[in-house]
Design a protein around this motif. Sequence first.
Motif, mmCIF file in Angstrom:
data_model
loop_
_atom_site.group_PDB
_atom_site.id
_atom_site.type_symbol
_atom_site.label_atom_id
_atom_site.label_comp_id
_atom_site.label_asym_id
_atom_site.label_seq_id
_atom_site.Cartn_x
_atom_site.Cartn_y
_atom_site.Cartn_z
ATOM 1 N N THR A 150 -0.065 1.562 -7.045
ATOM 2 C CA THR A 150 -1.433 1.931 -7.424
ATOM 3 C C THR A 150 -2.344 0.721 -7.559
ATOM 4 N N LEU A 151 -1.770 -0.481 -7.609
ATOM 5 C CA LEU A 151 -2.603 -1.690 -7.622
ATOM 6 C C LEU A 151 -3.161 -2.003 -6.242
ATOM 7 N N HIS A 152 -2.576 -1.435 -5.201
ATOM 8 C CA HIS A 152 -2.873 -1.844 -3.832
ATOM 9 C C HIS A 152 -3.862 -0.941 -3.105
ATOM 10 N N TRP A 153 -3.959 0.331 -3.513
ATOM 11 C CA TRP A 153 -4.801 1.271 -2.766
ATOM 12 C C TRP A 153 -6.120 1.491 -3.506
ATOM 13 N N HIS A 154 -7.233 1.381 -2.745
ATOM 14 C CA HIS A 154 -8.573 1.380 -3.334
ATOM 15 C C HIS A 154 -9.445 2.463 -2.703
ATOM 16 N N GLU A 155 -10.233 3.110 -3.558
ATOM 17 C CA GLU A 155 -11.184 4.101 -3.041
ATOM 18 C C GLU A 155 -12.422 3.378 -2.508
ATOM 19 N N PRO A 156 -13.322 4.061 -1.776
ATOM 20 C CA PRO A 156 -14.443 3.386 -1.099
ATOM 21 C C PRO A 156 -15.324 2.555 -2.024
ATOM 22 N N GLY A 157 -15.406 2.916 -3.289
ATOM 23 C CA GLY A 157 -16.223 2.143 -4.219
ATOM 24 C C GLY A 157 -15.588 0.842 -4.659
ATOM 25 N N GLY A 158 -14.327 0.608 -4.286
ATOM 26 C CA GLY A 158 -13.659 -0.643 -4.605
ATOM 27 C C GLY A 158 -12.658 -0.562 -5.737
ATOM 28 N N LEU A 159 -12.587 0.571 -6.454
ATOM 29 C CA LEU A 159 -11.645 0.685 -7.568
ATOM 30 C C LEU A 159 -10.249 1.015 -7.048
ATOM 31 N N SER A 160 -9.244 0.386 -7.666
ATOM 32 C CA SER A 160 -7.863 0.696 -7.300
ATOM 33 C C SER A 160 -7.434 1.988 -7.979
ATOM 34 N N LEU A 161 -6.316 2.555 -7.496
ATOM 35 C CA LEU A 161 -5.777 3.750 -8.152
ATOM 36 C C LEU A 161 -5.404 3.441 -9.594
ATOM 37 N N ALA A 162 -4.928 2.225 -9.863
ATOM 38 C CA ALA A 162 -4.594 1.850 -11.235
ATOM 39 C C ALA A 162 -5.839 1.855 -12.119
#
Length: 707
Positions: free
Chosen positions: A675-687
Amino acid sequence: MAYPVQVRNLKRQLGDRFRPLIDMSDWHGRPDEEQAFLSRAVAALAVKLETACSDEDAARSVIDCATDRGIDAVAVEQRGERHHITLVQAKWSEKGEAGFGEADVSAVIRGLDYLLELKFDRFGSKIDRHAATLEEALNTPCKVVLVLALVTGTDLHPNTRGLLEEEIEKRNLDDDLVGYRVITLRDMYREILGERGERKVDLDVQIEGLGRYQEPFVSYYGTVSAEEVAGWYAEHGRHLTSRNIRDALDISDVNEKIRSTLVREPEVFWYLSNGITLICERARKHGKGAPMTGGAAGFRLEGASVINGAQTVSAIYRAVQQKPGKAALGRVLVRIISLDDAPEDFGDRITLAANTQNPTEARDFRSRRPEQSDLRYDFALSLGLTYVIRRGEPEPSEGAGCGMTEAALALAAAQPSVGFAVKAKRDASALWEDRYYRPLFGGPPSAHRVWRCVLLLRAVRKALDTLKENLTARPASAATHGDLLLAHVLFQTMETGDIDAEGKEAAAAWEARFREVPERVRKTLGWMVAVIDGAFGSKSHISTAVRSADRAEQVARRLYEHALGGQEPPSDTETLAYQGSGGGSRRRPPAVHLIVDAGLIDEGTVLEFRPAFSPERRHLPRWIEENPDRAKAVWRNNKAKPLVWSADGKAYAPSTLVRDMRTAAMGNTQQVQGTLHWHEPGGLSLAQLADIAREMERAAGDPDEID
């Protein structure tokens, strides 16, 4: 005032040079695609101006995107003993009126802060190809230059410049880590003209203390005022170096030392400068004075070019800009060679000779000192190891000895005052100055002392490299920047009374101490982050804390206590059990469950992969460039396997997918927090999204928490 001709020509040149090179896939088909391209091309041109790199490398430096945090391009290069990091903010304007205001200052400073703290995940994925190089550079003595590339004919507003300088000063403290440069339409126009052909430069030169040679070719030498040299640069810029092989005004931090000398001690500048060499097609009498030996005379130099001393010229110009009254008092030695009656290739021979001589550094003078020779013999006879003192000699392998520079760093870390470690971190070349060199080598130290200090520093760095593989955010930044400070703390808190002792008993004791280093580094590193956060705040720069004498002294004092006590450092809050609203504790719900329950990501949203750890930043960007779909996954609101990887169309849990990617790219099967590695379009990570979901859950469970 508008500049239609200049802007039109600049626009055409930017298109011709950079359109095939700059990646515009993220803007394809959008109505403002052309404006975005021109802004990126301006950023690339600024990198080229600052580093003298190729157009291809300049285009590759562009990281502009929706989440670039005010940084449009980055470049790293080695200049002498320091890395030079260029960060560009670019502004395009069709009218030549690009603005840069206080809000822009805030944006670019925020981006600078993220980079200093190694928070690469705050930027778009284009920075990933530079992340490993940036991390390495920021762990060494370096200079960071903020370049504002503005398509405008006017200077920054005084209020904006004042705010920018104020923010930079906050981050420098007693260091010169960060600087800035403004590149305007005039500078860009000169650059594009230079690509088409160099402008002929005619210089009017007034020489004092004239000397001359008549045979075999006419040449003159004497002294010229710093004010006059600054005028050359102001009028002609890079065209002054049309014959210079390196064409390198302003590409080395050497010019910072030159500028500093001229600003502080203009009366001694003549003695400390190597001077300037010019060649010209013809030198003829012009202006005041007659060409009499020892007198003053003016000359018109037709077709003039600076072939040696380009950095001196640019440094003089900047010093006169900074302190016009004082710096203008400086004088510099100038040599002028006329090619009027010389053979056709003689100018090329002079240029080649002037640009291929190896410069002498302060370290070279120290290598000739008797204590360095004594150490070399002591290493050979007492330890059976090699101690390299001359620059250019091959460094010994890790177990076979060390070099003089590594020894200086290790001895600096072992000094009772943390100031030596701070200075070494900021500028290792300063260790050859008398005030640092004498305490380090003046004893002189025994080979056993030097070698044990070197082995300690190596052990600290090796332990930090191992820990850094699985660290992010501030702990990763501390591991990157803190090597010398931590080596200092360990040396001051371990038994060192037998550091000069020979024999098997002392050797065995030191071997035992070295075995304890990894565990001691782990604990001290954890305390280092806590101490810095407690003293200066969790948003302070860890890089500043180890480069500022005052801050490093405060940190070191606290770390001595913790290192001597051997206590476990505070736990990372990411590993703590989730505290429920009822006062008890339970395991934290999985991040994906929280995100799905809170509905924070829409079904079908494309997520982006961002390397979170150092080994990933070294290996994955190139692997992803081979197939960009490897960095994309489509979100589905499924708690077990929410990511559909674009590279194969299969569904994965975040950690499983990251593990498989690491295995394919690196051969590393270690499980990591996906979850530290995948980011939504706004730049926030899943974490980060999971943390937001937790806060929402807490607020919903306790109305008193809602304001």
